[in-house]
Design an enzyme around this catalytic site. Structure first.
Site, PDB file in Angstrom:
ATOM      1  N   LYS A  47       1.362 -15.429   0.326  1.00  0.00           N
ATOM      2  CA  LYS A  47       0.981 -15.159  -1.073  1.00  0.00           C
ATOM      3  C   LYS A  47       2.237 -15.089  -1.936  1.00  0.00           C
ATOM      4  O   LYS A  47       2.282 -15.634  -3.043  1.00  0.00           O
ATOM      5  CB  LYS A  47       0.206 -13.838  -1.171  1.00  0.00           C
ATOM      6  CG  LYS A  47      -1.216 -13.934  -0.615  1.00  0.00           C
ATOM      7  CD  LYS A  47      -1.892 -12.571  -0.456  1.00  0.00           C
ATOM      8  CE  LYS A  47      -3.245 -12.733   0.234  1.00  0.00           C
ATOM      9  NZ  LYS A  47      -3.899 -11.464   0.591  1.00  0.00           N
TER      10      LYS A  47
ATOM     11  N   GLN B  21      -3.486  -5.190   0.415  1.00  0.00           N
ATOM     12  CA  GLN B  21      -3.843  -6.022   1.561  1.00  0.00           C
ATOM     13  C   GLN B  21      -4.700  -5.220   2.547  1.00  0.00           C
ATOM     14  O   GLN B  21      -4.372  -4.086   2.898  1.00  0.00           O
ATOM     15  CB  GLN B  21      -2.569  -6.537   2.242  1.00  0.00           C
ATOM     16  CG  GLN B  21      -2.815  -7.505   3.378  1.00  0.00           C
ATOM     17  CD  GLN B  21      -3.432  -8.832   2.933  1.00  0.00           C
ATOM     18  OE1 GLN B  21      -3.237  -9.286   1.809  1.00  0.00           O
ATOM     19  NE2 GLN B  21      -4.194  -9.450   3.820  1.00  0.00           N
TER      20      GLN B  21
ATOM     21  N   ASP C   6      -8.354  -8.891  -6.729  1.00  0.00           N
ATOM     22  CA  ASP C   6      -9.324  -9.234  -5.686  1.00  0.00           C
ATOM     23  C   ASP C   6     -10.769  -9.053  -6.145  1.00  0.00           C
ATOM     24  O   ASP C   6     -11.692  -9.399  -5.413  1.00  0.00           O
ATOM     25  CB  ASP C   6      -9.121  -8.302  -4.483  1.00  0.00           C
ATOM     26  CG  ASP C   6      -8.262  -8.911  -3.388  1.00  0.00           C
ATOM     27  OD1 ASP C   6      -8.313 -10.138  -3.222  1.00  0.00           O
ATOM     28  OD2 ASP C   6      -7.561  -8.148  -2.707  1.00  0.00           O
TER      29      ASP C   6
HETATM   30  N1  GUN Z   1      -7.360  -9.378   3.995  1.00  0.00           N
HETATM   31  C1  GUN Z   1      -7.914 -10.553   4.382  1.00  0.00           C
HETATM   32  N2  GUN Z   1      -8.322 -11.239   3.301  1.00  0.00           N
HETATM   33  C2  GUN Z   1      -8.027 -10.499   2.211  1.00  0.00           C
HETATM   34  C3  GUN Z   1      -8.210 -10.662   0.807  1.00  0.00           C
HETATM   35  O1  GUN Z   1      -8.739 -11.662   0.314  1.00  0.00           O
HETATM   36  N3  GUN Z   1      -7.770  -9.648   0.026  1.00  0.00           N
HETATM   37  C4  GUN Z   1      -7.196  -8.538   0.539  1.00  0.00           C
HETATM   38  N4  GUN Z   1      -6.813  -7.607  -0.310  1.00  0.00           N
HETATM   39  N5  GUN Z   1      -7.013  -8.342   1.828  1.00  0.00           N
HETATM   40  C5  GUN Z   1      -7.429  -9.314   2.658  1.00  0.00           C
END
Ligand code: GUN
Length: 281
Positions: free
Chosen positions: A49, A93, A116
């Protein structure tokens, strides 16, 4: 033979346009990522990311904590990021260490910075059929991919396997908001294949090899959200790709399908939150 839903190609197209847009912004958007604990996959996702954000001209900061971090410390950091006008977007995360209540932590994020779309405010808007600030990244990526290939959603029977807050529930609601007839299946569903065989669109978000050729009807659109390593260390999805692609009309591969679309959506969401912050202040 099924047509491949090419997430990498669409991601590259989205990034091309997004880079130009971000270049014209009065300042760089900033994405803050909180990573608590040492889950190896989470670390890979977070690095990815960060690298991607920087390539597109988005500032990215990663704030790391050991797995014994207290919930209060995370809440304090989130409050600080909420109040920092240089921060556009906040992502916590998942998964978080077990002693932490993830809902409390997620709900501490200001909905205007919730990249998110997972806070109660944003998911409440989604589930009421209204517009959240942004939509959750993986579901948004799936719909962008279906739309890119002009796959009709209205009136279709969409079957979603998985009911997580990250994927299964929000993607079901987004399909419902687009007038699909939606069935949600999960680990306690009986006679799963009887249900999946009636799907026009099948979305599997389990993280286990569950979907074989006997699970789908001819010309079904198959979206594979699962990603895990099999016993030989090979990356694979929920769907038996070789078998299922013989009778599906469209199929998303793993890797190269939904994964790249999740990250594309994250970058789109960051840019959207930035634009909105410029309007409202
Ligand atoms: N862990 C796995 N996929 C995601 C996601 O799309 N967002 C977040 N915050 N954690 C994750």
């Amino acid at each position: 033979m099924a047509i491949i839903l090419d997430g990498k190609k669409l991601r590259d197209k989205i990034f091309e346009e997004l880079k130009t847009k971000i270049n014209k912004m009065p300042q760089k958007p900033s994405l803050a990522v909180i990573l608590a604990g040492n889950d190896p996959s989470s670390r890979i996702y977070v690095n990815n990311k960060k690298k991607t954000a920087e390539k597109l001209g988005i500032n990215s900061i990663v704030i790391e904590y050991p797995s014994d971090v207290s919930q209060n410390e995370l809440l304090k950091k989130i409050e600080e990021l909420n109040n920092d006008e240089n921060i556009t977007a906040i992502l916590v995360q998942l998964p978080l260490p077990e002693h932490i209540d993830k809902n409390t932590v997620i709900d501490a994020i200001s909905p205007q910075k919730d990249v998110d779309g997972l806070t109660s405010y944003n998911s409440g808007k989604l589930f009421a059929g209204e517009k959240p600030y942004v939509y959750p990244c993986t579901p948004k990526g799936i719909l962008l991919l279906l739309d890119e290939y002009n796959i009709e959603i209205e009136g279709k029977h969409a079957v979603v396997i998985g009911r997580s807050n990250l994927v299964g529930k929000p993607v079901s609601q987004m399909l419902l908001n687009r007038n699909a007839t939606v069935t949600i299946c999960h680990s306690k569903t009986k006679n799963l294949s009887d249900i999946t065989k009636t799907a026009d669109i099948l979305i599997s978000a389990v993280g286990k090899n569950v979907v074989g050729e006997k699970f789908i009807k001819n010309n079904c659109v198959v979206v594979d959200v699962g990603i895990f390593r099999d016993e030989n260390g090979k990356l694979r999805g929920d769907v038996e790709f070789n078998e299922v692609s013989k009778s599906a009309s469209y199929i998303s591969p793993v890797p190269g399908g939904v994964g790249p679309m999740t990250i594309a959506s994250l970058m789109l969401n960051t840019a959207e939150l930035f634009n909105r912050s410029q309007i409202s202040f």
